[in-house]
Design a protein around this motif. Structure first.
Motif, short mmCIF file in Angstrom:
data_model
loop_
_atom_site.label_atom_id
_atom_site.label_comp_id
_atom_site.label_asym_id
_atom_site.label_seq_id
_atom_site.Cartn_x
_atom_site.Cartn_y
_atom_site.Cartn_z
N LYS A 98 0.94 -1.21 0.01
CA LYS A 98 -0.03 0.01 0.09
C LYS A 98 0.84 1.17 -0.09
O LYS A 98 0.72 2.23 -0.93
CB LYS A 98 -0.90 -0.11 1.06
CG LYS A 98 -1.76 -1.34 1.25
CD LYS A 98 -2.65 -1.22 2.76
CE LYS A 98 -1.83 -1.08 3.84
NZ LYS A 98 -1.14 -2.32 4.38
N SER A 99 1.86 1.16 0.91
CA SER A 99 2.70 2.64 0.94
C SER A 99 3.55 2.63 -0.30
O SER A 99 3.75 3.57 -0.73
CB SER A 99 3.62 2.35 2.12
OG SER A 99 2.76 2.61 3.53
N SER A 100 3.87 1.40 -0.82
CA SER A 100 4.72 1.49 -1.97
C SER A 100 3.86 1.87 -3.18
O SER A 100 4.31 2.70 -4.08
CB SER A 100 5.01 -0.11 -2.73
OG SER A 100 6.09 -0.57 -1.28
N LEU A 155 -2.72 10.12 1.63
CA LEU A 155 -2.51 9.94 3.02
C LEU A 155 -2.34 8.38 3.43
O LEU A 155 -3.23 7.69 3.02
CB LEU A 155 -3.73 10.54 3.47
CG LEU A 155 -4.49 11.72 3.04
CD1 LEU A 155 -5.81 12.13 3.71
CD2 LEU A 155 -3.51 13.08 3.62
N ASP A 156 -1.08 8.27 3.93
CA ASP A 156 -0.80 7.08 4.18
C ASP A 156 -0.92 6.84 6.01
O ASP A 156 -0.19 7.28 6.70
CB ASP A 156 0.72 6.69 3.96
CG ASP A 156 1.22 5.26 3.82
OD1 ASP A 156 0.25 4.55 4.30
OD2 ASP A 156 1.99 5.16 3.29
N GLU A 157 -2.11 5.99 6.09
CA GLU A 157 -2.61 5.84 7.54
C GLU A 157 -2.83 7.02 8.22
O GLU A 157 -2.00 7.25 9.26
CB GLU A 157 -1.73 4.73 8.13
CG GLU A 157 -1.50 3.48 7.29
CD GLU A 157 -1.43 2.32 8.05
OE1 GLU A 157 -1.47 2.47 9.24
OE2 GLU A 157 -1.06 1.21 7.47
N PRO A 158 -3.37 7.94 7.89
CA PRO A 158 -3.81 9.40 8.66
C PRO A 158 -4.35 8.95 10.09
O PRO A 158 -4.17 9.96 10.88
CB PRO A 158 -4.58 10.18 7.89
CG PRO A 158 -5.19 9.23 7.00
CD PRO A 158 -4.38 7.99 6.77
N ALA A 171 3.19 10.97 4.91
CA ALA A 171 3.70 9.69 4.82
C ALA A 171 3.16 8.95 6.12
O ALA A 171 2.67 9.65 7.40
CB ALA A 171 5.13 9.94 5.12
N GLN A 172 3.16 7.78 6.17
CA GLN A 172 2.97 6.84 7.08
C GLN A 172 3.82 7.02 8.38
O GLN A 172 3.45 7.36 9.58
CB GLN A 172 3.12 5.38 6.51
CG GLN A 172 2.81 4.51 7.94
CD GLN A 172 2.65 2.78 7.25
OE1 GLN A 172 3.02 2.76 6.06
NE2 GLN A 172 2.52 1.89 8.21
N GLN A 173 5.22 7.05 8.31
CA GLN A 173 6.01 7.27 9.20
C GLN A 173 6.96 8.49 9.00
O GLN A 173 7.73 8.57 8.02
CB GLN A 173 7.07 6.24 9.36
CG GLN A 173 6.88 5.69 11.00
CD GLN A 173 6.66 4.10 10.75
OE1 GLN A 173 7.37 3.38 9.85
NE2 GLN A 173 5.70 3.68 11.69
#
Ligand SMILES: Nc1ncnc2c1ncn2[C@@H]1O[C@H](COP(=O)(O)OP(=O)(O)OP(=O)(O)O)[C@@H](O)[C@H]1O
Ligand SMILES: [Mg+2]
Length: 263
Positions: A46-48, A175-178, A84-86
């Motif tokens: 997903k993030s990729s 939005l990665d895991e907001p 970003a997620q992190q």
């Protein structure tokens, strides 16, 4: 930018880290102006997928178009905002909430004429300040604007990072895991903010493990596990049967296998 082109279109897209495939033959189209939730187990890619859009990862094969153009063209045009997620933020760095949100404008500031960039900040192009204040208001952080970011709670930090993405006023929000690790009031506020963005015509593409929020707020759900498992309405995609298909290949005990996760 075309009005009818998909916000994001992938054709037989594959990606890998050091020959290790993370996405294989992904073909999909996400329309403009909708809220898509991307759901899949840990390590599903997903993030990729988002990193391919922002240029943090190069496709191995296949094609990726954003609003009908290459991602690089749309990034330069300022059409893509990313959270970003992190976030590799130095939270202890002595910078205020407002200054952090202003960094979301840096790409656009580079497009200002040189004479304007050389002016003291209070004389510079006022659109940057206005965008920052609007973004702070949107996430209800205006009253904390002068506080150092190190003083904030986890939920407030996420809201500031969202404000930084909103300040770009881009037509596509990635939005990665907001919602990960935020307190319930911040979660409600983030969801309400994204709803307003979507209602204003922006495209929201949100990776999430939060099924109830995806079910309640997203227009469509993309299920992904290295390959596309399905795409459709939240009701269709977050059914037990689809989540069981999504869990194939995922670690046992995954949250994707049963009614509990779909509730
Ligand atoms: N920079 C990297 N170098 C090497 N491998 C990576 C890198 N980033 C991710 N991977 C690997 O690629 C795969 C897909 O990772 P990705 O981060 O896209 O998954 P994800 O669906 O976002 O997972 P999660 O839900 O845990 O965030 C995983 O196996 C991960 O370990
Ligand atoms: Mg991820």
């Amino acid at each position: 930018m075309s009005d009818t082109a998909p916000a994001l279109e992938a054709r037989r897209l594959s990606a890998a880290y050091h020959q290790h495939p993370v996405l294989e033959d992904v073909t999909l189209a996400l329309p403009q102006g909708e809220w898509t939730a991307i759901v899949g187990p840990n390590g599903a890619g997903k993030s990729s997928l988002l990193k391919l859009v922002i240029g943090g990862l190069t496709p191995l094969r296949g094609e990726l178009r954003i609003l009908g153009e290459s991602p690089a063209v749309q990034r330069r045009a300022g059409h893509i905002a990313y959270m970003a997620q992190q976030e590799h933020m130095e939270w202890e760095f002595p910078i205020s909430v407002r200054e952090t949100v202003l960094t979301g404008r840096y790409g656009l500031m580079r497009q200002d004429p040189l004479w304007q960039r050389l002016l003291p900040r209070h004389w510079a192009n006022p659109s940057h300040r206005q965008a920052v204040e609007a973004a702070l208001d949107a996430v209800d952080m205006a009253e904390h604007a002068e506080r150092p970011i190190g003083e904030l709670s986890g939920g407030q930090k996420k809201r500031v990072l969202l404000a930084r993405a909103l300040a770009q006023q881009a037509s596509i929000l990635l939005l990665d895991e907001p919602l990960a690790g935020v307190d319930p009031p911040s979660e409600a506020l983030i969801l309400a903010t994204l709803e307003r963005q979507r209602d204003a015509g922006r495209t929201v593409i949100m990776v999430t493990h939060d099924m109830p929020s995806a079910r309640r707020h997203a227009d469509r759900v993309l299920l992904i596990n290295r390959q596309v498992v399905g795409m459709g309405t939240p009701e269709e995609m977050l059914s037990d049967a689809m989540l069981a298909r999504l869990a194939v290949g995922a670690a046992s005990g995954s949250a994707y296998g049963g009614a509990r996760a779909a509730a």
